[in-house]
Scaffold this motif. Structure first.
Motif, mmCIF file in Angstrom:
data_model
loop_
_atom_site.group_PDB
_atom_site.id
_atom_site.type_symbol
_atom_site.label_atom_id
_atom_site.label_comp_id
_atom_site.label_asym_id
_atom_site.label_seq_id
_atom_site.Cartn_x
_atom_site.Cartn_y
_atom_site.Cartn_z
ATOM 1 N N SER A 25 -11.005 -6.826 -2.560
ATOM 2 C CA SER A 25 -9.670 -6.767 -3.163
ATOM 3 C C SER A 25 -8.646 -6.747 -2.043
ATOM 4 C CB SER A 25 -9.523 -5.514 -4.017
ATOM 5 O OG SER A 25 -8.202 -5.352 -4.468
ATOM 6 N N CYS A 70 -0.763 -3.408 -5.597
ATOM 7 C CA CYS A 70 -1.193 -2.815 -4.320
ATOM 8 C C CYS A 70 -0.409 -1.550 -4.012
ATOM 9 C CB CYS A 70 -1.053 -3.826 -3.188
ATOM 10 S SG CYS A 70 0.627 -4.044 -2.553
ATOM 11 N N GLY A 103 0.803 -1.212 0.000
ATOM 12 C CA GLY A 103 0.000 0.000 0.000
ATOM 13 C C GLY A 103 0.838 1.264 0.000
ATOM 14 N N ASP A 157 -4.390 0.978 -0.242
ATOM 15 C CA ASP A 157 -3.527 0.620 -1.370
ATOM 16 C C ASP A 157 -3.362 1.831 -2.288
ATOM 17 O OD1 ASP A 157 -5.816 0.797 -2.970
ATOM 18 O OD2 ASP A 157 -5.940 -1.359 -3.369
ATOM 19 N N SER A 176 -7.144 -2.174 1.851
ATOM 20 C CA SER A 176 -7.114 -3.620 1.625
ATOM 21 C C SER A 176 -5.803 -4.276 2.023
ATOM 22 C CB SER A 176 -7.368 -3.916 0.146
ATOM 23 O OG SER A 176 -6.388 -3.300 -0.675
ATOM 24 N N ARG A 177 -4.802 -3.496 2.393
ATOM 25 C CA ARG A 177 -3.490 -4.061 2.704
ATOM 26 C C ARG A 177 -3.335 -4.095 4.221
ATOM 27 N NH1 ARG A 177 -3.401 -6.309 -1.896
ATOM 28 N NH2 ARG A 177 -1.585 -7.285 -0.930
ATOM 29 N N HIS A 233 -3.430 -6.796 -10.427
ATOM 30 C CA HIS A 233 -3.597 -5.478 -9.807
ATOM 31 C C HIS A 233 -2.392 -5.224 -8.915
ATOM 32 C CE1 HIS A 233 -5.176 -2.920 -6.424
ATOM 33 N NE2 HIS A 233 -5.674 -2.240 -7.426
ATOM 34 N N SER A 237 -1.799 -8.728 -6.915
ATOM 35 C CA SER A 237 -3.092 -8.514 -6.287
ATOM 36 C C SER A 237 -4.214 -8.727 -7.307
ATOM 37 C CB SER A 237 -3.151 -7.107 -5.690
ATOM 38 O OG SER A 237 -4.385 -6.882 -5.042
#
Length: 590
Positions: free
Chosen positions: A340, A318, A106, A198, A204-205, A316, A327
């Motif tokens: 996610s 992060c 992130g 992120d 999400s991290r 994806h 990701s």
């Protein structure tokens, strides 16, 4: 109530000159100070360990005022090196009772570095009960009190992680970094983590393991906003040498075949591999293979996301500048994002371990756990034990979700589950509790993958695959001989990488071109480190961690897997964990 304080020496023009920032919550004060000499050549996990050994009483209450919460970027963070901007959070763990570092991707590490923060040390507790959002910028700190959302519409206490992050980004701008807790951290549940935004602003991290979100909650902090308003790299002593080493690292990373595998399938690529070895946790670790593995595999997930379109992203990043992009964004049949990312560890612990073969169900469970601000490994393991105890039925996604609602409601059962698998198993009278040092075993059954089992048993961090995963080694994983040495090497390397701020998968590039590590450090800092610097950093970090645990009262008796794993065979290999005790006891005899 808003309190604005300026830290000593925090100046815009020197924002990238590293200092130690301290927040004292007993008087709401920010101070800054030079980096002590013994801290200068450490970062990330190693620096967390050094600070804890220097400043924290190992016998303290993890949720009391004498524990400290530390955020530290790694030594290679901030220089646009792919996958090298991870942040370490650390403190004494309320789950293990020992040292804990948990790192995440992130934005957070980059903003810390751009603010000139070598380490952020949060100490003390508020003198009166209350909750704070702390905004850190070039001019210092702003402490803004926040309230229960039920009492004040603009309050954030009681809100889930996703809504809290949305409000913070709206208030402070879309480009800030955020570290925050959910209801689990507010309740000081031992499975609570700290979630970081992120590169897209999604929280999400997660620094998930060990209960550091509970430590943050015990200090009355709902969120920390890092607002550097600076772009660019910190100073580099020898730019030409840096560019050359950077180029060599990129070439090695992008040329490694595993980089493409993780780009395409993410960590879910491990699902089939672990199942093949007979090490995929199934129905509370009763088996190592799952009959529904095809439906939860990385290959199936990629096909599903490509077909669904919309918000789906099988690949994806992060963090900014990551070339691997392991990701994902998991979307439903209408292309609307569910969660996610959906990672292998969650698939293993909340999929096969719960007898669930539907990725949509696993993703929705994952979202709920994320919104609560909890570790999906710990909660997945606790749900597995609860199913064995008869509180719900394996394979019943609705039943699992109902138990998660108990956590959100803060019921006694919910608090039990939220405090992790060990306490849940003990209270429910279940023998098969997959935990070491009170922390849940992750999604590699150690009876089938014994080198990782040695890591679980002996790591100062408790059961944590990221401290020394051995599944890719070309060995017979069910043969006990040689596994301790394999784990030792992996643990040293991973402790070194965590000190550098390097993602596990960046190790593919550094593994091919190991001399780029000393070259980068020497170019950035004008140091003269030797070619074995990764090994040196890893050993120093592990030695510090073990010293902290020794002072906390740990002995070799804690460096063991649960006894049932030594006598209950794991189908289909029918292996038990039979690495010799003397091998475990001698692993850190340097």
């Amino acid at each position: 109530m808003v309190v604005t304080l300026r830290g000593d020496g925090v100046k815009t023009e020197s924002a990238m000159q590293s200092q130690i920032w301290r927040i004292n919550l007993s008087n709401l004060e920010l101070t800054t100070e030079p980096v002590p000499p013994t801290w200068k050549r450490l970062g990330g996990r190693g620096l967390v360990a050094r600070i804890l050994c220097d400043e924290v009483d190992p016998t303290c209450d993890p949720l009391g005022p004498r524990n400290k919460l530390i955020f530290a970027p790694g030594l290679l963070g901030g220089y646009s090196l792919s996958s090298c901007d991870r942040v370490s959070a650390g403190g004494k763990s309320p789950l293990t009772g020992g040292i804990k570092e948990s790192n995440a991707g992130g934005r957070t590490a980059l903003h810390l570095i751009q603010l000139g923060i070598k380490a952020l040390i949060i100490e003390g507790q508020p003198e009166r009960h209350g909750w704070w959002v702390i905004h850190l910028g070039k001019e210092g700190a702003v402490f803004e009190e926040t309230f229960k959302v039920s009492e004040e519409p603009q309050g954030m206490v009681g809100l889930g992680v996703y809504e809290t992050a949305s409000r913070l980004l709206e208030r402070y701008g879309q480009d800030v970094a955020i570290s925050l807790i959910g209801p689990g951290g507010e309740m000081c549940l031992a499975a609570a983590g700290i979630q970081n935004a992120d590169k897209d602003g999604t929280p999400s991290r997660i620094s998930a393991r060990g209960g550091l979100g509970a430590v943050m909650g015990s200090k009355g902090i709902k969120a920390i906003v890092f607002d550097s308003q600076v772009d660019g790299k910190p100073p580099i002593a020898y730019p030409k040498a840096f560019r050359q080493a950077h180029k060599e690292y990129n070439r090695a990373l992008m040329g490694h075949p595993q980089t493409q595998v993780y780009h395409d399938y993410g960590t879910a690529a491990m699902t089939h591999m672990c199942n093949t070895f007979g090490g995929l946790p199934t129905r509370n670790f009763i088996s190592g293979q799952f009959e529904g593995v095809e439906k939860i595999s990385g290959e199936h997930m990629r096909e599903l996301l490509l077909a669904r379109g919309g918000k789906s992203q099988p690949t994806h990043a992060c963090m900014r500048g990551c070339a691997i992009q392991c990701s994902n964004v998991f979307a439903d049949e209408q292309g609307k994002s569910i969660v996610s990312p959906l990672e292998y560890e969650t698939i293993g612990l909340m999929g096969s371990n719960l007898g669930i073969d539907d990725l949509d169900i696993v993703a929705r469970l994952n979202w709920e756990v994320n919104d609560l601000g909890l570790d999906s490994i710990e909660i997945g393991a606790a749900l597995g034990v609860a199913a064995e105890a008869g509180l719900w039925t394996f394979g019943d996604g609705n039943g699992a979700m109902k138990l998660l609602s108990e956590i959100r409601a803060g019921t006694p059962l919910g608090r039990l589950l939220g405090n992790g698998v060990y306490l849940t198993g003990k209270m429910l009278g279940v023998e098969r509790i997959p935990a070491v040092k009170g922390q849940a075993i992750s999604a590699y059954d150690p009876r089938a993958i014994k080198g990782t089992g040695v890591t679980y048993a002996t790591s100062p961090q408790g059961a944590d695959h990221t401290c020394g995963l051995t599944i890719r080694a070309k060995v017979n994983h069910t043969e006990p001989g040689g596994q301790a040495e394999l784990s030792r090497k992996s643990q040293i390397n991973m402790a070194g990488y965590d000190t550098l701020g390097v993602c596990l998968f960046a190790g593919f590039g550094f593994g091919v071109a190991p001399l780029t590590i000393p070259s980068l450090l020497n170019a950035i800092y004008a140091w003269d480190v030797t070619d074995d610097i990764l090994h040196v950093l890893g050993r120093e970090t592990l030695s510090l961690e073990r010293e902290f645990n020794r002072r906390a009262g740990f002995t070799s008796a804690q460096d063991r897997l649960p006894e049932w794993m030594t006598r209950q065979p794991l189908p289909p290999t029918n292996a038990v964990f039979d690495v010799l005790a003397e091998d475990l006891d001698s692993i850190f005899n340097w």
